[in-house]
Design a protein around this motif. Structure first.
Motif, PDB file in Angstrom:
ATOM      1  N   LEU A  17     -27.409 -56.605  -7.857  1.00 52.86           N
ATOM      2  CA  LEU A  17     -26.006 -56.813  -7.496  1.00 52.86           C
ATOM      3  C   LEU A  17     -25.753 -58.162  -6.832  1.00 52.86           C
ATOM      4  O   LEU A  17     -24.846 -58.893  -7.227  1.00 52.86           O
ATOM      5  CB  LEU A  17     -25.532 -55.685  -6.559  1.00 52.86           C
ATOM      6  CG  LEU A  17     -25.497 -54.276  -7.138  1.00 52.86           C
ATOM      7  CD1 LEU A  17     -25.062 -53.278  -6.078  1.00 52.86           C
ATOM      8  CD2 LEU A  17     -24.572 -54.208  -8.350  1.00 52.86           C
ATOM      9  N   HIS A  36     -24.868 -48.407  -2.805  1.00 49.44           N
ATOM     10  CA  HIS A  36     -26.016 -49.076  -3.413  1.00 49.44           C
ATOM     11  C   HIS A  36     -27.146 -49.160  -2.379  1.00 49.44           C
ATOM     12  O   HIS A  36     -26.946 -48.845  -1.206  1.00 49.44           O
ATOM     13  CB  HIS A  36     -25.641 -50.476  -3.925  1.00 49.44           C
ATOM     14  CG  HIS A  36     -25.114 -51.395  -2.862  1.00 49.44           C
ATOM     15  ND1 HIS A  36     -23.765 -51.642  -2.690  1.00 49.44           N
ATOM     16  CD2 HIS A  36     -25.746 -52.129  -1.886  1.00 49.44           C
ATOM     17  CE1 HIS A  36     -23.590 -52.487  -1.696  1.00 49.44           C
ATOM     18  NE2 HIS A  36     -24.779 -52.795  -1.184  1.00 49.44           N
ATOM     19  N   GLU A  68     -28.559 -45.737  -0.026  1.00 42.81           N
ATOM     20  CA  GLU A  68     -27.146 -45.436  -0.309  1.00 42.81           C
ATOM     21  C   GLU A  68     -26.626 -44.360   0.632  1.00 42.81           C
ATOM     22  O   GLU A  68     -27.283 -43.355   0.891  1.00 42.81           O
ATOM     23  CB  GLU A  68     -27.004 -44.954  -1.753  1.00 42.81           C
ATOM     24  CG  GLU A  68     -25.573 -44.576  -2.127  1.00 42.81           C
ATOM     25  CD  GLU A  68     -25.437 -44.115  -3.568  1.00 42.81           C
ATOM     26  OE1 GLU A  68     -24.660 -43.171  -3.814  1.00 42.81           O
ATOM     27  OE2 GLU A  68     -26.110 -44.700  -4.458  1.00 42.81           O
ATOM     28  N   THR A  91     -28.591 -51.449  -7.375  1.00 38.24           N
ATOM     29  CA  THR A  91     -28.085 -50.113  -7.683  1.00 38.24           C
ATOM     30  C   THR A  91     -28.801 -49.586  -8.915  1.00 38.24           C
ATOM     31  O   THR A  91     -29.617 -50.286  -9.523  1.00 38.24           O
ATOM     32  CB  THR A  91     -26.555 -50.121  -7.894  1.00 38.24           C
ATOM     33  OG1 THR A  91     -26.081 -48.778  -7.935  1.00 38.24           O
ATOM     34  CG2 THR A  91     -26.161 -50.860  -9.159  1.00 38.24           C
ATOM     35  N   ASP A  92     -28.498 -48.336  -9.279  1.00 34.95           N
ATOM     36  CA  ASP A  92     -29.136 -47.668 -10.423  1.00 34.95           C
ATOM     37  C   ASP A  92     -30.648 -47.539 -10.222  1.00 34.95           C
ATOM     38  O   ASP A  92     -31.409 -47.566 -11.193  1.00 34.95           O
ATOM     39  CB  ASP A  92     -28.852 -48.410 -11.738  1.00 34.95           C
ATOM     40  CG  ASP A  92     -27.368 -48.523 -12.037  1.00 34.95           C
ATOM     41  OD1 ASP A  92     -26.645 -47.556 -11.726  1.00 34.95           O
ATOM     42  OD2 ASP A  92     -26.929 -49.569 -12.555  1.00 34.95           O
ATOM     43  N   ASN A 101     -30.495 -44.439  -5.693  1.00 35.60           N
ATOM     44  CA  ASN A 101     -30.512 -45.581  -4.774  1.00 35.60           C
ATOM     45  C   ASN A 101     -31.174 -45.248  -3.446  1.00 35.60           C
ATOM     46  O   ASN A 101     -30.744 -45.709  -2.386  1.00 35.60           O
ATOM     47  CB  ASN A 101     -29.088 -46.110  -4.542  1.00 35.60           C
ATOM     48  CG  ASN A 101     -28.504 -46.729  -5.794  1.00 35.60           C
ATOM     49  OD1 ASN A 101     -29.220 -47.302  -6.608  1.00 35.60           O
ATOM     50  ND2 ASN A 101     -27.201 -46.605  -5.971  1.00 35.60           N
TER      51      ASN A 101
END
Length: 284
Positions: A17, A36, A68, A91-92, A101
């Motif tokens: 990100l 995130h 997160e 993230t992810d 996360n």
């Protein structure tokens, strides 16, 4: 290979990100959380971070893992010394057995206190990411993602090494960390026995409570931290009494961390059954 099959097969492919670097001299205005994962590497200075319900003292080389949904806030140190912070947002991230996360935390502590080769590697990765950000060359996103993934992998490997069971004794993850904790404290006592030592400060530097440190220390050694320290000091004092005949009792007491010679003498007699002066007279 089992851990790689369950953790690293498809899950370690996060979306990069952002990265941000800044110097903080005032408290971050908001106590907040993100959707995130955020990594914060302390490049220099000292400060504090409020993560969840706990305030952690941080310094150069510390890496904070903020999962997160975890509320946090960066705080300036008591003396308002500048703190250089390096942030990475991902993230992810979907590691096996953990929420989205979420990165595993050693001892459930979000602050990784790095040193030596690990610290040097993390510092280099931060500098490489910063250079990519500034140069804006082709493939910048993928290079920065690669560097961020290296940070995650270095931490995972560090956790694996720290918590690895011993082959001979079959020592568990927790007991390995307990032994490491006690070794760090006893090493500190050996090096600093002549100084004023606060268990609160030692526990704080390890991001643990004083009660927890005392309980683990006694479980591993059969002694409390303060009594262990007293034994070290009195053993050193006995050696000084018998080997440095020119030193007075007062000087020896001060040499091993006691300003009050009377208090020192009481502790000495309790351990050895005779007063320091009696030991000296036997030699003379």
């Amino acid at each position: 290979m089992e851990r790689e099959n369950t953790v690293f097969q498809d899950e370690l492919n996060p979306t990069f990100l952002f990265m941000w670097k800044g110097t903080r001299v005032e408290d971050e205005p908001n106590y907040h959380c993100h959707e995130h994962l955020e990594l914060c590497y302390i490049q220099s200075g000292t400060g504090k971070h409020r993560i969840g319900d706990t305030i952690y003292e941080v310094k150069e080389g510390d890496l904070l893992v903020i999962n997160e949904g975890v509320y946090h806030q960066s705080l300036a140190g008591e003396h308002k010394t500048p703190v250089a912070e390096f942030y990475v947002g991902l993230t992810d991230l979907n590691l096996a057995g953990l929420g989205r996360n979420h990165f595993p935390l050693l001892g459930n502590c979000p602050v990784f206190r790095t040193e030596g080769e690990l610290q040097r590697k993390l510092s280099k990765l931060c500098m490489a990411m910063e250079a990519e950000q500034e140069l804006c060359r082709i493939g910048r996103y993928y290079m920065m993602k690669t560097y961020a993934m290296q940070m995650l992998l270095l931490l995972l490997r560090e956790e694996e090494e720290t918590g690895k069971p011993q082959k001979a004794g079959g020592c568990s993850f927790e007991s390995a960390n307990r032994k490491y904790l006690v070794e760090k404290i006893t090493d500190y006592f050996e090096d600093h026995y002549a100084e004023k030592i606060s268990l609160d400060r030692i526990a704080g530097n390890m991001y643990l409570s004083t009660f927890y440190v005392s309980r683990i220390f006694k479980a591993e050694t059969g002694n409390t931290p303060i009594h262990y320290l007293i034994d070290i000091r009195l053993t050193k004092a006995y050696n000084l009494l018998t080997q440095n005949l020119e030193m007075s009792i007062q000087e020896i007491a001060a040499q091993v961390g006691y300003e009050d010679a009377y208090h020192f003498s009481k502790l000495f007699k309790k351990k050895y059954g005779v007063a320091p002066s009696a030991v000296r007279r036997r030699i003379l």
